[in-house]
Design an enzyme around this catalytic site. Structure first.
Site, PDB file in Angstrom:
ATOM      1  CE  LYS A  64      -3.962   1.592   2.834  1.00  0.00           C
ATOM      2  NZ  LYS A  64      -4.804   1.181   3.996  1.00  0.00           N
ATOM      3  CB  SER A  96      -8.212   2.715   3.200  1.00  0.00           C
ATOM      4  OG  SER A  96      -7.288   2.194   4.139  1.00  0.00           O
ATOM      5  CB  SER A 132      -8.167  -0.431   5.787  1.00  0.00           C
ATOM      6  OG  SER A 132      -8.984   0.696   5.991  1.00  0.00           O
TER       7      SER A 132
END
Length: 486
Positions: free
Chosen positions: A87, A163, A187
């Site tokens: 990420k 997310s 997330s």
């Protein structure tokens, strides 16, 4: 079979074994990963950065070292040659740490890799890039207005969750075997559920966050995504351990890291579930889930012979406390940029940050007291159970652009409500493995939905053991998505 074909069907453990045996080279695996990214990411939009030269150089170094010492210690690295990505809130040396934002594009490139990136590479894995996410990790859909939405590899018209949406989609699309993401309120588990893969949110503090962009310091967790429970365990074990010479937050270290000893989990994956006390969460977790999510839990519970239903005390108060803490800490973190560059935020994120910055301090202090009382109440539940089961998301992946959905006759806003079932678990730091179930919704047979396998603090070994048992029994699985149906 070509290396590219094998990349789509093998998990990371099998890839590493193929490199050890000489059947595949690390270079071939990385080239296959880069080719898959090039072929599919125009549709999926999981990657924001691809570090092609770095990845090929690292793979070539591994191949050369293995050729020079075929029986040397390099062979023992558990993720030898396995492509992975992170990420884009993890620091990657030479790359700007975007955290999904426009504002951070003006920051200087990172001077070093984040600690967990370093540990993955020390285990033999090869980093290939950074992944799309919700701005500053505040969201559950990864419909990022700066980078574009991440699309679900099982149906490109639908969300991948957030997310850590890029992290979930990259694994589900077969672009890489393993990714790293963050989980503050859900997330890791939300994208795992919607993309049909395995995801691990460890106990709060178990893995150090040094070298990652924060969202909520008192709630943030880092963890892996993969297509098998075995890969989760391998990567989790590789990332465990205290930081050498750890100091203060001002010195760049993670103040929330537990600094505990390594507790390996891989060797326990085959122990099965005999003797484990497993309960099924009802009440709040039934009221806030559609029938498909409940059907997925029922299938897992049946496979585990789990029949006892449990209600978590104070769960709604715990989620409310998590909301207040999230908004307050996020507002404080971004206050300077809210004043200087308000129009460079995504509008929804900006408004929530502003609201958080204006919360009375007394409310936040009360929320922390509620959070503590809730944690103590749940600890008493774990005196009677080893594992608790719950849906990971209220529903399967929704079409991109969806604003609301219905649960039990109630119309709810989608973006905050995808975390209805994860937020009450992460706010008290429990370890959870999300496992993917298929066919739970007969109206959407091609879409998965996840189940949370929840353990007491520091019992990642048990949640991974249950996930591995379910996978071995064929109850859960993580196939690569076709990246079609656009």
């Amino acid at each position: 079979m070509s290396a590219t074909d094998e990349l789509f069907t093998m998990d990371g453990a099998a890839m590493a074994e193929a490199v050890r045996s000489g059947r595949l080279s690390a270079t071939a695996l990385v080239q296959a990963s880069l080719a898959r990214i090039a072929a599919t990411d125009g549709q999926v939009n999981a990657f924001t950065d691809v570090v092609r030269e770095r990845a090929l150089k690292r793979a070539a170094e591994l191949d050369a070292q293995l050729a020079a010492a075929p029986s040397g210690p390099l062979r023992e690295r558990p993720l030898l040659g396995v492509p992975f990505a992170v990420k884009n809130l993890f620091d990657i040396a030479g790359i700007r740490t975007l955290a999904g934002s426009k504002i951070e594009r003006d920051s200087a490139p990172a001077t070093a890799d984040g600690v967990l990136v370093q540990r993955m590479e020390a285990a033999g894995a090869v980093l290939v890039g950074g992944l799309n996410m919700d701005e500053y990790a505040y969201g559950f859909t990864t419909e990022n207005s700066h980078e574009g939405p991440v699309r679900n590899p099982h149906d490109l018209s639908r969300i991948a969750g957030g997310s850590s949406g890029g992290s979930g989609a990259a694994v589900a699309a077969g672009q890489v075997a393993i990714t790293l993401g963050s989980d503050t309120n859900g997330s890791i588990r939300v994208p795992s559920s919607l993309c049909g893969i395995f995801g691990l949110k460890p106990t709060f503090g178990r893995l150090p966050r040094t070298g990652s962009f924060p969202f909520i310091s008192s709630l943030d967790h880092l963890g892996p995504f993969a297509r098998s429970a075995r890969d989760l365990a391998l990567s989790y074990d590789a990332m465990q351990g205290p930081e050498a010479g750890a100091g203060t937050a001002a010195e760049g270290y993670d103040p929330g890291a537990a600094q505990g000893a390594i507790e390996p989990t891989v060797a326990q994956l085959g122990l099965g579930t005999q003797g484990l006390r497993i309960g099924v969460l009802g009440g709040y977790f039934e009221r806030n889930a559609q029938s498909a999510a409940l059907a997925a839990v029922h299938r897992v519970a049946e496979a585990l012979s789990a029949v006892e239903r449990v209600e978590l005390p104070l769960v709604e108060a715990g989620r409310a406390a998590a909301f207040l803490i999230t908004n307050a800490e996020a507002g404080a973190l971004h206050l300077a940029n809210l004043r200087r560059r308000p129009n460079d935020f995504e509008p929804l994120s900006r408004d929530r940050f502003l609201a958080g910055a204006m919360l009375p301090a007394a409310w936040v202090a009360r929320a922390q007291r509620v959070r503590r009382a809730y944690a103590e109440a749940v600890a008493r539940v774990f005196e009677h159970f080893d594992i608790l089961l719950a849906p990971a998301t209220p529903c399967a992946a929704t079409p991109i652009g969806t604003e609301s959905f219905e649960i039990n006759g109630r119309r709810l806003p989608l973006r905050p409500s995808m975390g209805l079932l994860t937020q009450p678990i992460s706010c008290i730091g429990l370890p959870v493995c999300a496992v993917p179930v298929w066919g739970a919704d007969p109206r959407l047979p091609g879409l998965p939905i996840g189940v949370q396998v929840i353990g007491a603090p520091w019992r990642e070994d048990l949640v991974l053991r249950v996930a591995a048992s379910l996978e071995a029994a064929g109850v859960v699985r993580a196939p690569v998505g076709p990246c079609t149906f656009f």
